[in-house]
Design a protein around this motif. Structure first.
Motif, PDB file in Angstrom:
ATOM      1  N   PHE A 123       0.833  -1.197   0.000  1.00  0.00           N
ATOM      2  CA  PHE A 123       0.000   0.000   0.000  1.00  0.00           C
ATOM      3  C   PHE A 123       0.876   1.258   0.000  1.00  0.00           C
ATOM      4  CE2 PHE A 123      -3.521   2.680   0.917  1.00  0.00           C
ATOM      5  CZ  PHE A 123      -3.085   3.588   1.873  1.00  0.00           C
ATOM      6  N   VAL A 124       0.437   2.252  -0.775  1.00  0.00           N
ATOM      7  CA  VAL A 124       1.141   3.530  -0.824  1.00  0.00           C
ATOM      8  C   VAL A 124       0.252   4.656  -0.282  1.00  0.00           C
ATOM      9  CG1 VAL A 124       2.205   5.249  -2.325  1.00  0.00           C
ATOM     10  CG2 VAL A 124       2.542   2.803  -2.788  1.00  0.00           C
ATOM     11  N   ALA A 125      -0.947   4.778  -0.850  1.00  0.00           N
ATOM     12  CA  ALA A 125      -1.845   5.870  -0.454  1.00  0.00           C
ATOM     13  C   ALA A 125      -3.270   5.519  -0.827  1.00  0.00           C
ATOM     14  CB  ALA A 125      -1.432   7.172  -1.128  1.00  0.00           C
ATOM     15  N   GLY A 126      -4.213   6.117  -0.105  1.00  0.00           N
ATOM     16  CA  GLY A 126      -5.623   5.921  -0.419  1.00  0.00           C
ATOM     17  C   GLY A 126      -6.391   7.204  -0.221  1.00  0.00           C
ATOM     18  N   TYR A 180      -1.885   7.630   4.071  1.00  0.00           N
ATOM     19  CA  TYR A 180      -0.641   7.225   3.445  1.00  0.00           C
ATOM     20  C   TYR A 180       0.094   6.147   4.239  1.00  0.00           C
ATOM     21  CZ  TYR A 180      -1.402  11.654   1.052  1.00  0.00           C
ATOM     22  OH  TYR A 180      -1.938  12.678   0.318  1.00  0.00           O
ATOM     23  N   ALA A 181       0.925   5.426   3.531  1.00  0.00           N
ATOM     24  CA  ALA A 181       1.907   4.582   4.195  1.00  0.00           C
ATOM     25  C   ALA A 181       2.933   5.493   4.856  1.00  0.00           C
ATOM     26  CB  ALA A 181       2.591   3.669   3.176  1.00  0.00           C
ATOM     27  N   ASP A 182       3.460   5.068   5.982  1.00  0.00           N
ATOM     28  CA  ASP A 182       4.427   5.900   6.708  1.00  0.00           C
ATOM     29  C   ASP A 182       5.630   6.258   5.849  1.00  0.00           C
ATOM     30  OD1 ASP A 182       3.937   4.288   9.948  1.00  0.00           O
ATOM     31  OD2 ASP A 182       2.831   5.896   8.947  1.00  0.00           O
ATOM     32  N   SER A 183       6.020   5.365   4.973  1.00  0.00           N
ATOM     33  CA  SER A 183       7.232   5.559   4.173  1.00  0.00           C
ATOM     34  C   SER A 183       7.115   6.693   3.165  1.00  0.00           C
ATOM     35  CB  SER A 183       7.582   4.262   3.443  1.00  0.00           C
ATOM     36  OG  SER A 183       6.522   3.874   2.586  1.00  0.00           O
ATOM     37  N   VAL A 184       5.897   7.111   2.848  1.00  0.00           N
ATOM     38  CA  VAL A 184       5.733   8.154   1.827  1.00  0.00           C
ATOM     39  C   VAL A 184       5.124   9.436   2.381  1.00  0.00           C
ATOM     40  CG1 VAL A 184       5.460   6.358   0.079  1.00  0.00           C
ATOM     41  CG2 VAL A 184       3.422   7.465   1.031  1.00  0.00           C
ATOM     42  N   THR A 228       1.449  12.800  -2.474  1.00  0.00           N
ATOM     43  CA  THR A 228       0.117  13.357  -2.259  1.00  0.00           C
ATOM     44  C   THR A 228      -0.871  12.679  -3.199  1.00  0.00           C
ATOM     45  OG1 THR A 228       1.053  15.516  -1.668  1.00  0.00           O
ATOM     46  CG2 THR A 228      -1.296  15.434  -2.236  1.00  0.00           C
ATOM     47  N   ILE A 229      -1.941  12.132  -2.621  1.00  0.00           N
ATOM     48  CA  ILE A 229      -3.003  11.542  -3.425  1.00  0.00           C
ATOM     49  C   ILE A 229      -4.153  12.539  -3.502  1.00  0.00           C
ATOM     50  CG2 ILE A 229      -4.063  10.369  -1.445  1.00  0.00           C
ATOM     51  CD1 ILE A 229      -4.805   8.067  -3.359  1.00  0.00           C
ATOM     52  N   ALA A 252     -15.018  15.278 -11.278  1.00  0.00           N
ATOM     53  CA  ALA A 252     -15.519  15.610 -12.617  1.00  0.00           C
ATOM     54  C   ALA A 252     -14.791  14.824 -13.700  1.00  0.00           C
ATOM     55  CB  ALA A 252     -15.385  17.104 -12.863  1.00  0.00           C
ATOM     56  N   LYS A 253     -13.501  14.612 -13.494  1.00  0.00           N
ATOM     57  CA  LYS A 253     -12.710  13.880 -14.487  1.00  0.00           C
ATOM     58  C   LYS A 253     -12.649  12.385 -14.180  1.00  0.00           C
ATOM     59  CE  LYS A 253      -9.707  17.747 -15.721  1.00  0.00           C
ATOM     60  NZ  LYS A 253      -8.300  18.233 -15.820  1.00  0.00           N
ATOM     61  N   ASN A 254     -13.229  11.971 -13.059  1.00  0.00           N
ATOM     62  CA  ASN A 254     -13.191  10.558 -12.675  1.00  0.00           C
ATOM     63  C   ASN A 254     -11.754  10.029 -12.681  1.00  0.00           C
ATOM     64  OD1 ASN A 254     -15.177   8.931 -11.651  1.00  0.00           O
ATOM     65  ND2 ASN A 254     -15.684   7.953 -13.588  1.00  0.00           N
ATOM     66  N   THR A 255     -10.884  10.772 -12.045  1.00  0.00           N
ATOM     67  CA  THR A 255      -9.460  10.463 -12.086  1.00  0.00           C
ATOM     68  C   THR A 255      -8.851  10.619 -10.693  1.00  0.00           C
ATOM     69  OG1 THR A 255      -9.295  11.220 -14.373  1.00  0.00           O
ATOM     70  CG2 THR A 255      -7.244  11.081 -13.133  1.00  0.00           C
ATOM     71  N   VAL A 256      -7.919   9.752 -10.394  1.00  0.00           N
ATOM     72  CA  VAL A 256      -7.142   9.833  -9.163  1.00  0.00           C
ATOM     73  C   VAL A 256      -5.688  10.083  -9.530  1.00  0.00           C
ATOM     74  CG1 VAL A 256      -6.399   8.605  -7.095  1.00  0.00           C
ATOM     75  CG2 VAL A 256      -8.689   8.258  -7.977  1.00  0.00           C
ATOM     76  N   TYR A 257      -5.027  10.894  -8.710  1.00  0.00           N
ATOM     77  CA  TYR A 257      -3.638  11.244  -8.980  1.00  0.00           C
ATOM     78  C   TYR A 257      -2.749  10.837  -7.804  1.00  0.00           C
ATOM     79  CZ  TYR A 257      -5.996  14.269 -12.330  1.00  0.00           C
ATOM     80  OH  TYR A 257      -6.794  14.747 -13.336  1.00  0.00           O
ATOM     81  N   LEU A 258      -1.488  10.630  -8.118  1.00  0.00           N
ATOM     82  CA  LEU A 258      -0.491  10.431  -7.074  1.00  0.00           C
ATOM     83  C   LEU A 258       0.721  11.277  -7.439  1.00  0.00           C
ATOM     84  CD1 LEU A 258       0.191   8.895  -4.449  1.00  0.00           C
ATOM     85  CD2 LEU A 258       1.418   7.233  -5.885  1.00  0.00           C
TER      86      LEU A 258
END
Length: 126
Positions: free
Chosen positions: A47-50, A60-64, A69-70, A75-81
């Motif tokens: 796991f990295v981020a949710g 977030y995972a502690d390591s990151v 930033t998640i 509107a764009k139906n998009t997730v970013y990292l």
């Protein structure tokens, strides 16, 4: 049917930045959480981020923490990292995942996610 497509991977030097995107199609009305995971060769997927879709709570995972930033754009139906300060040990295939069950408030394990993208390679050189 839910379909996830990641993009934005590539090669960077240590300390550099990348922004990953995950385009989501289908199932907008019953989506609980979106997550990012990564898997390095010979290692388990971690796991990295949710981010919760409707309440926009990021975790977030502690390591990151403090470097990644998640975010999500409804509107764009998009997730970013957004990944800053990348380290060579973070070289991995990065996966986007969607939770449509909502069993956990902030799921961190692969078994809590119902749909997965094909992954995008991130390579960090020293």
């Amino acid at each position: 049917q839910v379909h996830l497509v990641e993009s934005g991977g590539g090669s960077v030097q240590a300390g550099g930045s990348l922004r990953l995107s995950c385009s989501i199609s289908g199932g907008a009305f019953s989506r609980y959480t979106m997550g990012w995971f990564r898997q390095a060769p010979g290692k388990e997927r971690e796991f990295v981020a949710g981010i919760t879709w409707t309440t926009n709570i990021a975790y977030y995972a502690d390591s990151v923490k403090g470097r990644f930033t998640i975010s999500r754009d409804i509107a764009k139906n998009t997730v970013y990292l957004q990944m800053n300060g990348l380290k060579p040990e973070e070289t991995a295939v990065y996966y986007c995942a969607a939770d449509y069950t909502g069993f956990d408030a902030r799921p961190r394990t692969t078994g809590r996610y119902d749909y997965w993208g094909q992954g995008t390679q991130v390579t960090v050189s020293s």
